[in-house]
Design an enzyme around this catalytic site. Structure first.
Site, short mmCIF file in Angstrom:
data_model
loop_
_atom_site.label_atom_id
_atom_site.label_comp_id
_atom_site.label_asym_id
_atom_site.label_seq_id
_atom_site.Cartn_x
_atom_site.Cartn_y
_atom_site.Cartn_z
N LYS A 192 7.40 -56.75 13.19
CA LYS A 192 8.29 -56.24 12.13
C LYS A 192 8.88 -54.92 12.60
CE LYS A 192 6.24 -53.70 9.01
NZ LYS A 192 5.35 -53.28 7.92
N ASP A 219 -3.17 -57.48 5.60
CA ASP A 219 -2.57 -56.15 5.75
C ASP A 219 -3.45 -55.17 4.99
OD1 ASP A 219 -0.77 -54.21 6.51
OD2 ASP A 219 1.00 -55.26 5.75
C1 R5P Z 1 2.56 -50.73 7.22
O1 R5P Z 1 2.38 -50.22 8.30
C2 R5P Z 1 1.45 -51.23 6.34
O2 R5P Z 1 0.42 -51.85 7.03
C3 R5P Z 1 2.03 -52.17 5.30
O3 R5P Z 1 2.55 -53.29 5.96
C4 R5P Z 1 3.11 -51.52 4.52
O4 R5P Z 1 2.64 -50.31 3.99
C5 R5P Z 1 3.58 -52.41 3.40
O5 R5P Z 1 4.70 -51.83 2.80
P1 R5P Z 1 5.77 -52.74 2.05
O6 R5P Z 1 5.00 -53.64 1.13
O7 R5P Z 1 6.64 -51.77 1.30
O8 R5P Z 1 6.54 -53.49 3.09
#
Ligand code: R5P
Length: 312
Positions: A192, A219
């Site tokens: 990503k 995550d």
């Molecule tokens: C990013 O480095 C984290 O691991 C999460 O993927 C991120 O904080 C998620 O943020 P969002 O839901 O706004 O994409």
């Protein structure tokens, strides 16, 4: 448990109560008043002299007010002669401000560590930090627990066949590897890319094989959901049979819940490190409680016993 008391700020009293229930203790009594000028006043409503005190206050909206309330509570407890005060932060405030990736910005997660210490915290107990370096921001002892075993045990009950664990971004690959190892499943990684500070993540590539498989995206947190739902669409486009997610901290900010409702994601399993307000709840969300593991850690800290098997 003699000499041990648990208090809560306003952020997540239900979690503090569940921890106390697991410990067989009453929740400590305190009150927070908000004056018309928006100043807060905290009063500890019971004797804490020479007690081993834990204050539960994860970061959730209003984030900055919750942090200030915690600082005032720590200060009040120290002034009331508590022997030791531990700040229990199941979701750490400003965790994403953990690096200087632009000029002239604050590493606010480190500033929070300094503030906790200045307010009187003797120790910190937290869970699944956004990045491991945050633990190094403290000069006082800090313990980082993990909800990975809790989430894996739950995923196992779902009878997954031909599943694959998917890291929602490259930074999550190491933690996702821990899920994959525990569940004895293969790992795939979504690459990503985030441009600047706009909170918008875009999927660029996929490493691994997802065609015909049930994907479990893992995550540390879901904020706006951009990462999760872009990855979900991308995986389905790459031939995945289904996609679900297991995520520790349900921040669910901005459009996250609306996105969840419109997404083909079949299930979102999270923990209760952060409360989910009623308007953000959804039948697709399963919530597992971290209260038992926090209660276990509190007991061991109080008894001076090892916590190391709770870290893995
Ligand atoms: C990013 O480095 C984290 O691991 C999460 O993927 C991120 O904080 C998620 O943020 P969002 O839901 O706004 O994409």
């Amino acid at each position: 448990m003699p000499g041990l008391k648990v208090f809560t700020g306003s952020a997540h009293p239900a979690l503090a109560q569940a921890i106390c229930d697991a410990l067989g203790l009453p929740l400590g009594r305190s009150t927070t008043r908000r004056f018309s000028n928006e100043n807060l006043k905290v009063k500890i409503e019971e004797n804490v002299r020479e007690e081993d005190v834990f204050v539960v206050q994860p970061s959730c909206p209003p984030v900055s007010e919750g942090l200030v309330e915690l600082l005032i509570m720590l200060d009040a407890l120290k002034s009331a002669s508590a022997r030791r005060v531990t700040a229990v932060l199941p979701y750490y405030p400003y965790a994403r401000s953990d690096k200087k990736d632009e000029p002239r910005i604050s590493i606010t997660a480190r500033l929070v560590a300094d503030l906790l210490e200045a307010a009187g915290a003797d120790r910190v107990l937290t869970m699944d930090l956004h990045s491991p370096q945050i633990q190094g921001f403290f000069r006082i002892p800090s313990d980082q627990l993990t909800a990975v075993p809790l989430l894996c045990n739950h995923l196992r009950t779902l009878g997954l066949r031909e599943a694959v664990v998917v890291a929602a971004d490259v930074g999550e690959a190491k933690d996702a590897g821990r899920f994959a190892k525990r569940l004895d499943l293969p790992l795939a990684i979504v690459d990503k890319r985030r441009s600047g500070d706009d909170e918008r993540a875009r999927v660029a590539h996929l490493v691994g094989d997802v065609a015909g498989r049930d994907c479990i995206i893992v995550d540390d947190e879901i904020a706006t959901g951009g990462t999760l739902f872009e990855a979900t669409d991308f995986l389905l486009g790459a031939g995945a049979r289904s996609v679900q997610a297991a995520i520790v901290h349900p921040v669910l900010s901005g459009p996250a819940t609306a996105r969840l409702r419109g997404s083909p994601l079949v299930r979102l399993t999270v923990t209760d490190t952060i409360p989910i307000p009623p308007e953000k709840q959804d039948p697709k969300i399963d919530v597992l409680s971290v209260a038992p593991v926090l209660a276990q850690a509190i007991t061991r800290i109080h008894d001076g016993a090892s916590l190391s098997d709770l870290f893995h």
